[in-house]
Design a protein around this motif. Structure first.
Motif, short mmCIF file in Angstrom:
data_model
loop_
_atom_site.label_atom_id
_atom_site.label_comp_id
_atom_site.label_asym_id
_atom_site.label_seq_id
_atom_site.Cartn_x
_atom_site.Cartn_y
_atom_site.Cartn_z
N ASP A 163 1.00 -1.06 -0.14
CA ASP A 163 -0.07 -0.02 0.10
C ASP A 163 0.89 1.35 0.03
O ASP A 163 0.63 2.20 -0.86
CB ASP A 163 -0.96 0.09 1.17
N TRP A 164 1.98 1.40 0.96
CA TRP A 164 2.53 2.58 1.07
C TRP A 164 3.47 2.85 -0.14
O TRP A 164 3.72 4.13 -0.59
CB TRP A 164 3.30 2.71 2.28
N TRP A 218 1.14 4.07 -2.95
CA TRP A 218 0.86 5.50 -2.55
C TRP A 218 2.06 6.24 -3.19
O TRP A 218 1.87 7.41 -3.56
CB TRP A 218 0.63 5.89 -1.04
#
Length: 133
Positions: free
Chosen positions: A88-89, A92
């Motif tokens: 996820d990061w 992002w």
């Protein structure tokens, strides 16, 4: 309102004596010269601070303009880099890479220009101090 006679007599009894003493005048001149030196130094520091603030403002405007031009001229949907891992990061980071790089570029340009100006000002002030000796 009544006058205090004792206080009035005390003030009238005081007769200041003014001596024309050369040592007193020499000390007074030294102190006045010291005050003038401090005043000139403070004025020079204030001028440098004002110039630094103007330069910082102009550098910020230029860096912001360059960053905005770069952001507007690059395609929006194409990230600068991608990761093959689906975390996820990291996703992002890849999605917001243009904005992060633009902010980092602006910060780097601003710090570089301020550092260069600071070095030039330090060189100028050291030259002036050497010439004053």
């Amino acid at each position: 309102m009544t006058k205090d006679k004792a206080l009035e007599e005390l003030f009238l009894a005081q007769k200041p004596q003014f001596d024309d003493n050369a040592a007193f005048m020499a000390r007074l001149n030294r102190r006045l010269d010291a005050v003038e030196f401090v005043k000139q130094h403070q004025e020079a520091v204030i001028r440098r601070y004002r110039m630094a603030m103007v330069v910082t403002f102009v550098v910020g405007i230029v860096c912001g303009g360059v960053s905005v031009m770069w952001l507007l001229s690059s395609p929006l949907n194409v990230p600068l880099f991608t990761f093959s891992v689906q975390i996820d990061w990291l996703m992002w980071l890849a999605e917001n890479s243009r904005l992060i790089i633009a902010g980092a570029l602006s910060l780097f340009m601003t710090l570089s220009i301020i550092s260069i100006i600071n070095n030039v000002m330090e060189i100028i002030s050291s030259r002036q101090s050497l010439l004053a000796r």
